[in-house]
Design an enzyme around this catalytic site. Structure first.
Site, PDB file in Angstrom:
ATOM      1  N   HIS A   1      61.051  -8.274-118.618  1.00 28.37           N
ATOM      2  CA  HIS A   1      62.354  -8.666-118.072  1.00 28.37           C
ATOM      3  C   HIS A   1      63.160  -7.392-117.791  1.00 28.37           C
ATOM      4  O   HIS A   1      63.209  -6.496-118.637  1.00 28.37           O
ATOM      5  CB  HIS A   1      63.164  -9.474-119.091  1.00 28.37           C
ATOM      6  CG  HIS A   1      62.612 -10.820-119.413  1.00 28.37           C
ATOM      7  ND1 HIS A   1      63.092 -11.974-118.834  1.00 28.37           N
ATOM      8  CD2 HIS A   1      61.633 -11.218-120.257  1.00 28.37           C
ATOM      9  CE1 HIS A   1      62.445 -13.027-119.318  1.00 28.37           C
ATOM     10  NE2 HIS A   1      61.547 -12.588-120.195  1.00 28.37           N
TER      11      HIS A   1
ATOM     12  N   HIS B   1      55.021 -10.415-119.031  1.00 28.03           N
ATOM     13  CA  HIS B   1      56.055 -10.020-118.075  1.00 28.03           C
ATOM     14  C   HIS B   1      57.121  -9.200-118.766  1.00 28.03           C
ATOM     15  O   HIS B   1      57.469  -9.432-119.921  1.00 28.03           O
ATOM     16  CB  HIS B   1      56.697 -11.243-117.401  1.00 28.03           C
ATOM     17  CG  HIS B   1      57.137 -12.303-118.357  1.00 28.03           C
ATOM     18  ND1 HIS B   1      56.268 -13.200-118.926  1.00 28.03           N
ATOM     19  CD2 HIS B   1      58.364 -12.600-118.850  1.00 28.03           C
ATOM     20  CE1 HIS B   1      56.939 -14.011-119.725  1.00 28.03           C
ATOM     21  NE2 HIS B   1      58.209 -13.664-119.707  1.00 28.03           N
TER      22      HIS B   1
HETATM   23  P1  5GP Z   1      59.930 -15.729-121.335  1.00 29.35           P
HETATM   24  O1  5GP Z   1      60.814 -16.790-121.961  1.00 29.35           O
HETATM   25  O2  5GP Z   1      58.482 -16.159-121.363  1.00 29.35           O
HETATM   26  O3  5GP Z   1      60.158 -14.356-121.899  1.00 29.35           O
HETATM   27  O4  5GP Z   1      60.402 -15.618-119.834  1.00 29.35           O
HETATM   28  C1  5GP Z   1      59.936 -16.434-118.824  1.00 29.35           C
HETATM   29  C2  5GP Z   1      60.938 -16.328-117.699  1.00 29.35           C
HETATM   30  O5  5GP Z   1      60.344 -16.879-116.530  1.00 29.35           O
HETATM   31  C3  5GP Z   1      62.224 -17.090-117.944  1.00 29.35           C
HETATM   32  O6  5GP Z   1      63.324 -16.192-117.922  1.00 29.35           O
HETATM   33  C4  5GP Z   1      62.286 -18.107-116.816  1.00 29.35           C
HETATM   34  O7  5GP Z   1      63.578 -18.245-116.312  1.00 29.35           O
HETATM   35  C5  5GP Z   1      61.334 -17.548-115.788  1.00 29.35           C
HETATM   36  N1  5GP Z   1      60.639 -18.545-114.997  1.00 29.35           N
HETATM   37  C6  5GP Z   1      60.057 -19.689-115.451  1.00 29.35           C
HETATM   38  N2  5GP Z   1      59.453 -20.331-114.434  1.00 29.35           N
HETATM   39  C7  5GP Z   1      59.650 -19.567-113.325  1.00 29.35           C
HETATM   40  C8  5GP Z   1      59.267 -19.721-111.961  1.00 29.35           C
HETATM   41  O8  5GP Z   1      58.601 -20.686-111.557  1.00 29.35           O
HETATM   42  N3  5GP Z   1      59.653 -18.741-111.099  1.00 29.35           N
HETATM   43  C9  5GP Z   1      60.389 -17.666-111.507  1.00 29.35           C
HETATM   44  N4  5GP Z   1      60.711 -16.770-110.607  1.00 29.35           N
HETATM   45  N5  5GP Z   1      60.771 -17.489-112.798  1.00 29.35           N
HETATM   46  C10 5GP Z   1      60.407 -18.439-113.684  1.00 29.35           C
END
Ligand code: 5GP
Ligand code: ZN
Length: 149
Positions: A110, A108
Site C-alpha cells: 500500500h 501488495h
Molecule cells: P489488504 O486488506 O489485503 O491489505 O488490502 C487489500 C486492498 O485491496 C484494500 O485496500 C481494498 O480496498 C483493495 N481492493 C479490494 N478489491 C479490489 C479491487 O477489485 N480493485 C482494486 N483496485 N482494489 C481492491
C-alpha cells in the site's frame, strides 16, 4: 514443454484477474514484474497498490528475487504520488494474514498519502517503552530462528 507466457496465478484471486486484464483497474504503472493501480476503497486520496504480476499470497511467500523489483516499483510510484498529490507524508505498508487486516491474498504494497493530523492510520509504536528483559528474550529467539534458516 514450452513455458507459459502468463504469470503464475490463482484462479480465484482478484489481483490475478486484474493482472490478466479480466477485471478493470485504474492502472498507473506496469513493468516486467509489477503493476500498480488505485485502491478502489481508498483510505486517503491517492491510495495506490503495487503488486507483483506473479501470485504470491503474502511477504512470507515472496521469492527474494521479486522483492527488489516490487520495492523499486513502489519507490517509483511513491515519488509520483508525492509529485501529483503533494501529501505531507506517506505510509508504505502491507498486511500478512487475517489478524493483520489482510483481505486480498496476493502480495501488495500500500502507498498511503497522509495529511498532518488526518488520523487515517493509528500506530502504537514509539509510545510505550518496552521491557528490556522481554526485548532480549525476543531478540534471542529471533537470532535462533534466523540461524536455522
Ligand atoms: P489488504 O486488506 O489485503 O491489505 O488490502 C487489500 C486492498 O485491496 C484494500 O485496500 C481494498 O480496498 C483493495 N481492493 C479490494 N478489491 C479490489 C479491487 O477489485 N480493485 C482494486 N483496485 N482494489 C481492491
Ligand atoms: Zn493473485
Amino acid at each position: 514443454m514450452a513455458k507459459s507466457p502468463l504469470p503464475p496465478r490463482d484462479a480465484e484471486c482478484i489481483f490475478c484477474k486484474i493482472v490478466a486484464g479480466e477485471l478493470p483497474c485504474h492502472k498507473v504503472h506496469e513493468d516486467e514484474h509489477t503493476i500498480a493501480f488505485m485502491d478502489i476503497f481508498p483510505a486517503s486520496p491517492g491510495h495506490v497498490l503495487v503488486i507483483p504480476k506473479d501470485h504470491h499470497p503474502d511477504l512470507l511467500a515472496m521469492p527474494d528475487d521479486l522483492l527488489g523489483p516490487v520495492m523499486a516499483a513502489t519507490r517509483r510510484v511513491a515519488l509520483a504520488v508525492a509529485k501529483s498529490q503533494g501529501p505531507d507524508g506517506m505510509n508504505l505498508f502491507q498486511a500478512n494474514g487475517v489478524a493483520a487486516g489482510q483481505t486480498v491474498f496476493h502480495f501488495h504494497m500500500h502507498i498511503l498519502p497522509r495529511r498532518t493530523g488526518d488520523g487515517v492510520l493509528s500506530t502504537e509504536h514509539g509510545k510505550r517503552a518496552g521491557d528490556h528483559a522481554m526485548l532480549a528474550r525476543e531478540a534471542e529467539a529471533l537470532r535462533g530462528a534466523l540461524a536455522d534458516m
